[in-house]
Design a protein around this motif. Structure first.
Motif, PDB file in Angstrom:
ATOM      1  N   LYS A 141      -1.133   1.266  -3.110  1.00  0.00           N
ATOM      2  CA  LYS A 141      -1.293   0.393  -4.270  1.00  0.00           C
ATOM      3  C   LYS A 141      -0.793  -1.015  -3.957  1.00  0.00           C
ATOM      4  O   LYS A 141       0.162  -1.184  -3.200  1.00  0.00           O
ATOM      5  CB  LYS A 141      -0.541   0.981  -5.461  1.00  0.00           C
ATOM      6  N   THR A 192       2.003   2.291 -13.601  1.00  0.00           N
ATOM      7  CA  THR A 192       1.201   3.332 -12.955  1.00  0.00           C
ATOM      8  C   THR A 192       2.065   4.448 -12.405  1.00  0.00           C
ATOM      9  O   THR A 192       1.772   5.633 -12.593  1.00  0.00           O
ATOM     10  CB  THR A 192       0.364   2.726 -11.810  1.00  0.00           C
ATOM     11  N   VAL A 197       4.182   0.370  -3.960  1.00  0.00           N
ATOM     12  CA  VAL A 197       3.324  -0.735  -4.405  1.00  0.00           C
ATOM     13  C   VAL A 197       3.646  -1.968  -3.568  1.00  0.00           C
ATOM     14  O   VAL A 197       4.709  -2.570  -3.719  1.00  0.00           O
ATOM     15  CB  VAL A 197       3.531  -1.040  -5.904  1.00  0.00           C
ATOM     16  N   GLN A 205      -5.649   0.373  -3.581  1.00  0.00           N
ATOM     17  CA  GLN A 205      -5.777   0.433  -5.042  1.00  0.00           C
ATOM     18  C   GLN A 205      -5.116  -0.798  -5.658  1.00  0.00           C
ATOM     19  O   GLN A 205      -3.893  -0.965  -5.542  1.00  0.00           O
ATOM     20  CB  GLN A 205      -5.149   1.703  -5.616  1.00  0.00           C
ATOM     21  N   LEU A 246      -3.664  -2.788  -8.653  1.00  0.00           N
ATOM     22  CA  LEU A 246      -3.095  -2.502  -9.975  1.00  0.00           C
ATOM     23  C   LEU A 246      -3.157  -3.741 -10.871  1.00  0.00           C
ATOM     24  O   LEU A 246      -3.312  -4.859 -10.392  1.00  0.00           O
ATOM     25  CB  LEU A 246      -1.644  -2.040  -9.845  1.00  0.00           C
TER      26      LEU A 246
END
Length: 285
Positions: free
Chosen positions: A180, A197, A234, A260, A262
Motif C-alpha cells: 500500500k 484501511t 503503507v 495499492q 490508498l
C-alpha cells in the motif's frame, strides 16, 4: 515441486492493485503509464465478467484476481470463466485464489484442505498451473503455492516477509506481494489514511499472526496500530521515497509488486503517474 521456470507469469516489475473492478477507461490509462498488470481484489464473483471489458480496452495489460475467494466462488464456474477469458485473450489473465478470513467467512473450515480440493477441481478442468497463483502468508500455503500454482501473491506484508517467502519457495516460483502507498510527505496525514484501511485487518488473526512472526508486538498490533506497523504496511513520502520502498520487495526476491493506492479513487491515477518515473516504467515496467 512443479518446475516453475517456464511457468512464471511475466507481469513486469510493477502492477496496480484495486479493491474491485475499475472502469475500462481507467485501466487503459494505467496501461499507458507503463504498469503491466491490474490486480482486482474484493472477492469477485465466479463469473469474472469484469475481465473481458478491461482486456478489450487495453493492448497488453494483464488482469489478475487478488483474490477469488474459494468459499464463495465455485471452482467449476471459475474454471469455465477462466477458459472463456483465455480463449478470447490468450495469456492475459491470471487467476489469483485465496481462502479469505475466518472472521469474515461463515464457511471457513480447514482452509488448507479446502484449497487442495479446489485446486483438484481446477486441475480436472485443465486450468493451467502457469496461470494461477495463491494468496499465501504462512509456510504451508506458500509451499502449496509453489507446488500447485505458478506462485504466491502475499497481501499486507513487508519486504522482510518477501525475503522469507522467497527462501521458502525457491528462486523459480513467481512471487508478487501487494504493498500500500500514500503519496504524502506529511507522515501524520499519511498514517491516518493508512489506519483507515489497516484498522480492519487488526482484527483478522491470519494477518495478526503473520505480523507477530515478523517481530511486531501486541502493542504494535493493538488498535489503531503503532506508527511502526503502519509505516511498514503503507509506504509514504515523496514519489522517490515510495518507489525506493516498493523496490525493496524486488531486492528481497519479488518478481512483481502490486501497488495499492490508498486515500480514494481520485488519488489513484495522479499517484500512479507520479510514481511511474521513479519506478522506471518508461524503460519497460
Amino acid at each position: 515441486m512443479t518446475d516453475a521456470v517456464s511457468l512464471k507469469p511475466d507481469l513486469g516489475r510493477f502492477g496496480v492493485w484495486t479493491g474491485g473492478p475499475i472502469p475500462r477507461e481507467l485501466a487503459a490509462e494505467i496501461e499507458k503509464l507503463g504498469y503491466r498488470a491490474l490486480w482486482v481484489g474484493g472477492s469477485p464473483a465466479a463469473e469474472l465478467d469484469f475481465v473481458e471489458p478491461i482486456l478489450e480496452a487495453t493492448e497488453t495489460l494483464q488482469v489478475a484476481t487478488g483474490i477469488v475467494n474459494i468459499w464463495t466462488a465455485p471452482a467449476r464456474t471459475v474454471a469455465q470463466s477462466f477458459h472463456r477469458i483465455e480463449k478470447a485473450y490468450p495469456g492475459r489473465f491470471v487467476l489469483g485464489l485465496g481462502v479469505g478470513h475466518p472472521e469474515a467467512t461463515e464457511e471457513y473450515a480447514k482452509p488448507y484442505e479446502a484449497m487442495v480440493t479446489y485446486l483438484d477441481v481446477l486441475d480436472e478442468a485443465t486450468v493451467p498451473t502457469s496461470r494461477r497463483v495463491l494468496a499465501a502468508l504462512g509456510p504451508r500455503m506458500l509451499q502449496l503455492a509453489a507446488q500447485r500454482s505458478a506462485g504466491a501473491h502475499p497481501y499486507l506484508t513487508t519486504p522482510q516477509h518477501t525475503g522469507q517467502a522467497r527462501n521458502r519457495i525457491g528462486p523459480s516460483v513467481f512471487l508478487a506481494p501487494e504493498h500500500k502507498v500514500v503519496l504524502d510527505t506529511d507522515a501524520a496525514a499519511a498514517r491516518e489514511i493508512g489506519r483507515q484501511t489497516i484498522g480492519f485487518y487488526l482484527r483478522l488473526r491470519n494477518y495478526v499472526n503473520n505480523w507477530k512472526q515478523l517481530g511486531f508486538t501486541d502493542d504494535d498490533i493493538a488498535e489503531p496500530g503503532s506508527d511502526e506497523l503502519i509505516d511498514a504496511m503503507v509506504a509514504h513520502g515523496t514519489a522517490e521515497q515510495v518507489a525506493d520502498a516498493l523496490r525493496e520487495h524486488l531486492d528481497r526476491g519479488a518478481d512483481h509488486v502490486a501497488i495499492q493506492v490508498l486515500g480514494g479513487r481520485e488519488r489513484l491515477l495522479p499517484t500512479l503517474a507520479e510514481l511511474a518515473g521513479p519506478l522506471g516504467l518508461g524503460s519497460g515496467g
